[in-house]
Design a protein around this motif. Sequence first.
Motif, PDB file in Angstrom:
ATOM      1  N   GLU A  58       0.809  -1.213   0.000  1.00 44.44           N
ATOM      2  CA  GLU A  58       0.000   0.000   0.000  1.00 44.44           C
ATOM      3  C   GLU A  58       0.843   1.265   0.000  1.00 44.44           C
ATOM      4  OE1 GLU A  58      -2.550  -0.442   3.354  1.00 44.44           O
ATOM      5  OE2 GLU A  58      -3.773  -2.023   2.421  1.00 44.44           O
ATOM      6  N   ASP A  59       2.173   1.124   0.207  1.00 45.25           N
ATOM      7  CA  ASP A  59       3.049   2.297   0.187  1.00 45.25           C
ATOM      8  C   ASP A  59       3.277   2.762  -1.247  1.00 45.25           C
ATOM      9  OD1 ASP A  59       3.291   2.069   2.917  1.00 45.25           O
ATOM     10  OD2 ASP A  59       5.135   0.893   2.822  1.00 45.25           O
ATOM     11  N   ASP A  60       3.644   4.040  -1.370  1.00 44.72           N
ATOM     12  CA  ASP A  60       3.961   4.574  -2.694  1.00 44.72           C
ATOM     13  C   ASP A  60       5.314   4.082  -3.192  1.00 44.72           C
ATOM     14  OD1 ASP A  60       1.595   5.991  -2.814  1.00 44.72           O
ATOM     15  OD2 ASP A  60       2.452   7.783  -1.885  1.00 44.72           O
ATOM     16  N   THR A  61       6.188   3.694  -2.269  1.00 50.13           N
ATOM     17  CA  THR A  61       7.506   3.197  -2.657  1.00 50.13           C
ATOM     18  C   THR A  61       7.634   1.728  -2.285  1.00 50.13           C
ATOM     19  OG1 THR A  61       8.494   3.863  -0.542  1.00 50.13           O
ATOM     20  CG2 THR A  61       8.552   5.468  -2.346  1.00 50.13           C
ATOM     21  N   PHE A  62       8.429   1.005  -3.049  1.00 47.81           N
ATOM     22  CA  PHE A  62       8.658  -0.413  -2.806  1.00 47.81           C
ATOM     23  C   PHE A  62       9.913  -0.807  -3.566  1.00 47.81           C
ATOM     24  CE2 PHE A  62       5.825   0.219  -6.356  1.00 47.81           C
ATOM     25  CZ  PHE A  62       6.382  -0.545  -7.367  1.00 47.81           C
ATOM     26  N   ALA A  63      10.429  -1.986  -3.280  1.00 45.21           N
ATOM     27  CA  ALA A  63      11.606  -2.498  -3.984  1.00 45.21           C
ATOM     28  C   ALA A  63      11.168  -3.528  -5.019  1.00 45.21           C
ATOM     29  CB  ALA A  63      12.583  -3.118  -2.986  1.00 45.21           C
ATOM     30  N   ILE A  64      12.082  -3.897  -5.886  1.00 48.06           N
ATOM     31  CA  ILE A  64      11.805  -4.904  -6.911  1.00 48.06           C
ATOM     32  C   ILE A  64      12.859  -5.991  -6.816  1.00 48.06           C
ATOM     33  CG2 ILE A  64      11.573  -5.353  -9.376  1.00 48.06           C
ATOM     34  CD1 ILE A  64      10.768  -2.437  -9.737  1.00 48.06           C
ATOM     35  N   PHE A  65      12.413  -7.232  -6.732  1.00 49.11           N
ATOM     36  CA  PHE A  65      13.320  -8.376  -6.644  1.00 49.11           C
ATOM     37  C   PHE A  65      12.936  -9.374  -7.723  1.00 49.11           C
ATOM     38  CE2 PHE A  65      14.277 -12.658  -4.894  1.00 49.11           C
ATOM     39  CZ  PHE A  65      15.650 -12.541  -4.836  1.00 49.11           C
ATOM     40  N   GLU A  66      13.837  -9.560  -8.704  1.00 48.98           N
ATOM     41  CA  GLU A  66      13.593 -10.482  -9.811  1.00 48.98           C
ATOM     42  C   GLU A  66      12.234 -10.225 -10.464  1.00 48.98           C
ATOM     43  OE1 GLU A  66      14.340 -14.482  -8.538  1.00 48.98           O
ATOM     44  OE2 GLU A  66      16.506 -14.156  -8.517  1.00 48.98           O
TER      45      GLU A  66
ATOM     46  N   GLN B 158       9.635  -8.780  -9.378  1.00 47.71           N
ATOM     47  CA  GLN B 158       8.462  -8.877  -8.516  1.00 47.71           C
ATOM     48  C   GLN B 158       8.567  -7.834  -7.406  1.00 47.71           C
ATOM     49  OE1 GLN B 158       5.684 -10.813  -8.870  1.00 47.71           O
ATOM     50  NE2 GLN B 158       6.553 -11.452 -10.831  1.00 47.71           N
ATOM     51  N   PRO B 159       7.433  -7.285  -6.936  1.00 52.24           N
ATOM     52  CA  PRO B 159       7.482  -6.239  -5.905  1.00 52.24           C
ATOM     53  C   PRO B 159       7.816  -6.788  -4.525  1.00 52.24           C
ATOM     54  CG  PRO B 159       5.202  -6.784  -6.433  1.00 52.24           C
ATOM     55  CD  PRO B 159       6.050  -7.554  -7.400  1.00 52.24           C
ATOM     56  N   VAL B 160       8.545  -5.993  -3.750  1.00 53.60           N
ATOM     57  CA  VAL B 160       8.898  -6.328  -2.370  1.00 53.60           C
ATOM     58  C   VAL B 160       8.549  -5.124  -1.502  1.00 53.60           C
ATOM     59  CG1 VAL B 160      10.758  -6.933  -0.769  1.00 53.60           C
ATOM     60  CG2 VAL B 160      10.789  -7.824  -3.107  1.00 53.60           C
ATOM     61  N   CYS B 161       7.797  -5.347  -0.427  1.00 52.50           N
ATOM     62  CA  CYS B 161       7.420  -4.241   0.450  1.00 52.50           C
ATOM     63  C   CYS B 161       8.648  -3.729   1.203  1.00 52.50           C
ATOM     64  CB  CYS B 161       6.328  -4.670   1.427  1.00 52.50           C
ATOM     65  SG  CYS B 161       6.870  -5.855   2.684  1.00 52.50           S
ATOM     66  N   ASN B 162       8.544  -2.525   1.744  1.00 52.22           N
ATOM     67  CA  ASN B 162       9.684  -1.917   2.425  1.00 52.22           C
ATOM     68  C   ASN B 162      10.061  -2.660   3.703  1.00 52.22           C
ATOM     69  OD1 ASN B 162      10.129   0.209   0.580  1.00 52.22           O
ATOM     70  ND2 ASN B 162       8.384   1.320   1.413  1.00 52.22           N
ATOM     71  N   VAL B 163       9.088  -3.297   4.349  1.00 50.01           N
ATOM     72  CA  VAL B 163       9.387  -4.056   5.569  1.00 50.01           C
ATOM     73  C   VAL B 163      10.284  -5.243   5.240  1.00 50.01           C
ATOM     74  CG1 VAL B 163       8.411  -5.445   7.432  1.00 50.01           C
ATOM     75  CG2 VAL B 163       7.267  -3.339   6.715  1.00 50.01           C
ATOM     76  N   CYS B 164       9.922  -6.005   4.216  1.00 52.04           N
ATOM     77  CA  CYS B 164      10.720  -7.173   3.838  1.00 52.04           C
ATOM     78  C   CYS B 164      12.052  -6.763   3.220  1.00 52.04           C
ATOM     79  CB  CYS B 164       9.941  -8.045   2.861  1.00 52.04           C
ATOM     80  SG  CYS B 164       8.543  -8.920   3.617  1.00 52.04           S
ATOM     81  N   LYS B 165      12.054  -5.643   2.523  1.00 45.14           N
ATOM     82  CA  LYS B 165      13.293  -5.160   1.921  1.00 45.14           C
ATOM     83  C   LYS B 165      14.366  -4.944   2.983  1.00 45.14           C
ATOM     84  CE  LYS B 165      15.212  -0.970  -0.125  1.00 45.14           C
ATOM     85  NZ  LYS B 165      14.909   0.394  -0.619  1.00 45.14           N
ATOM     86  N   ASN B 166      13.964  -4.418   4.136  1.00 49.29           N
ATOM     87  CA  ASN B 166      14.918  -4.090   5.194  1.00 49.29           C
ATOM     88  C   ASN B 166      15.048  -5.188   6.249  1.00 49.29           C
ATOM     89  OD1 ASN B 166      15.380  -1.478   4.086  1.00 49.29           O
ATOM     90  ND2 ASN B 166      13.450  -0.783   4.976  1.00 49.29           N
ATOM     91  N   SER B 167      14.334  -6.292   6.050  1.00 43.93           N
ATOM     92  CA  SER B 167      14.351  -7.358   7.047  1.00 43.93           C
ATOM     93  C   SER B 167      15.565  -8.262   6.873  1.00 43.93           C
ATOM     94  CB  SER B 167      13.076  -8.196   6.937  1.00 43.93           C
ATOM     95  OG  SER B 167      13.135  -9.311   7.797  1.00 43.93           O
ATOM     96  N   LYS B 168      16.161  -8.657   7.981  1.00 39.57           N
ATOM     97  CA  LYS B 168      17.266  -9.610   7.957  1.00 39.57           C
ATOM     98  C   LYS B 168      16.762 -11.048   8.037  1.00 39.57           C
ATOM     99  CE  LYS B 168      20.644  -6.615   7.912  1.00 39.57           C
ATOM    100  NZ  LYS B 168      21.552  -6.498   6.746  1.00 39.57           N
TER     101      LYS B 168
ATOM    102  N   PRO C  75      20.099  -4.866  -8.306  1.00 33.03           N
ATOM    103  CA  PRO C  75      18.671  -4.706  -8.021  1.00 33.03           C
ATOM    104  C   PRO C  75      18.093  -3.569  -8.824  1.00 33.03           C
ATOM    105  CG  PRO C  75      19.952  -3.669  -6.310  1.00 33.03           C
ATOM    106  CD  PRO C  75      20.949  -4.354  -7.236  1.00 33.03           C
ATOM    107  N   GLU C  76      16.800  -3.614  -9.032  1.00 37.08           N
ATOM    108  CA  GLU C  76      16.129  -2.493  -9.663  1.00 37.08           C
ATOM    109  C   GLU C  76      16.078  -1.330  -8.689  1.00 37.08           C
ATOM    110  OE1 GLU C  76      15.095  -2.464 -12.683  1.00 37.08           O
ATOM    111  OE2 GLU C  76      15.244  -4.581 -13.237  1.00 37.08           O
ATOM    112  N   GLU C  77      15.946  -0.132  -9.252  1.00 32.81           N
ATOM    113  CA  GLU C  77      15.802   1.033  -8.388  1.00 32.81           C
ATOM    114  C   GLU C  77      14.433   1.028  -7.744  1.00 32.81           C
ATOM    115  OE1 GLU C  77      18.088   3.182  -7.728  1.00 32.81           O
ATOM    116  OE2 GLU C  77      19.568   2.305  -9.074  1.00 32.81           O
ATOM    117  N   ASP C  78      14.369   1.598  -6.533  1.00 37.48           N
ATOM    118  CA  ASP C  78      13.065   1.717  -5.873  1.00 37.48           C
ATOM    119  C   ASP C  78      12.144   2.576  -6.713  1.00 37.48           C
ATOM    120  OD1 ASP C  78      14.297   0.283  -4.008  1.00 37.48           O
ATOM    121  OD2 ASP C  78      14.111   1.740  -2.378  1.00 37.48           O
TER     122      ASP C  78
END
Length: 216
Positions: free
Chosen positions: A72-80, A82-92, A213-216
């Motif tokens: 639901e955020d305006d920003t997100f990451a891309i992994f292969e 596919q979209p990745v939320c900001n929480v998972c992007k920064n999760s270890k 990685p793709e740009e956010d």
Amino acid sequence: MEKCQVCKKLLKKSDRYAVKRGRVYCPSCYKILASSKCGGCGKPIFGNKLCAMEKEWHPDHFKCVVCHKMIEDDTFAIFEDQPVCNVCKNSKNPPASAKVKRCKECEQPLLAIKYYVQNGEYYCEPCYEQTGAPKCHECKRPILGKWVTSNGKTWHAEHFCCFKCNDNLMGRPFSFKHGDLMCVPCFKKFVLHRPTEPKPTTDPEVLDRTTKPEED
């Protein structure tokens, strides 16, 4: 009498139909054919749609590929792709069920960061530099990204130079003198005791094991 290319329904002259690239379709099949496909489920989209990553999605199918929650955020990451939320992007520690590549050495998840592939194994940049990266024959430092290989040795592309005149030899004929690179003019000038010219080589292999990685 025409026949729909998809459902094979026979179409009378009085029936409505569509023609695309010489093929005939009934209205129902053409509506599906002409509709955009969801980037998540791959099925046709009728009604509202969400546009992101140069794709179109059913609004409730734009989910994080790791935790499968709606983004639901305006920003997100891309992994292969596919979209990745900001929480998972920064999760270890992403969910165990998530199919996420991990670094062979430190086992950190390789989400939205640059990583490298060596012999089928994945490495984060720090671990790749320490354990898997080839070393440049000239500067002896690890090579990240593109590198050049010839005669069993590797170089940074910018270090693939004649050891006499220092001209870059990418795309140029070259030879070796005691394992060092030499351009043909320098070989002729300095290797006077050789009665024949060197057999030039013009096709060093250029490799790149970087995955960005793709740009956010």
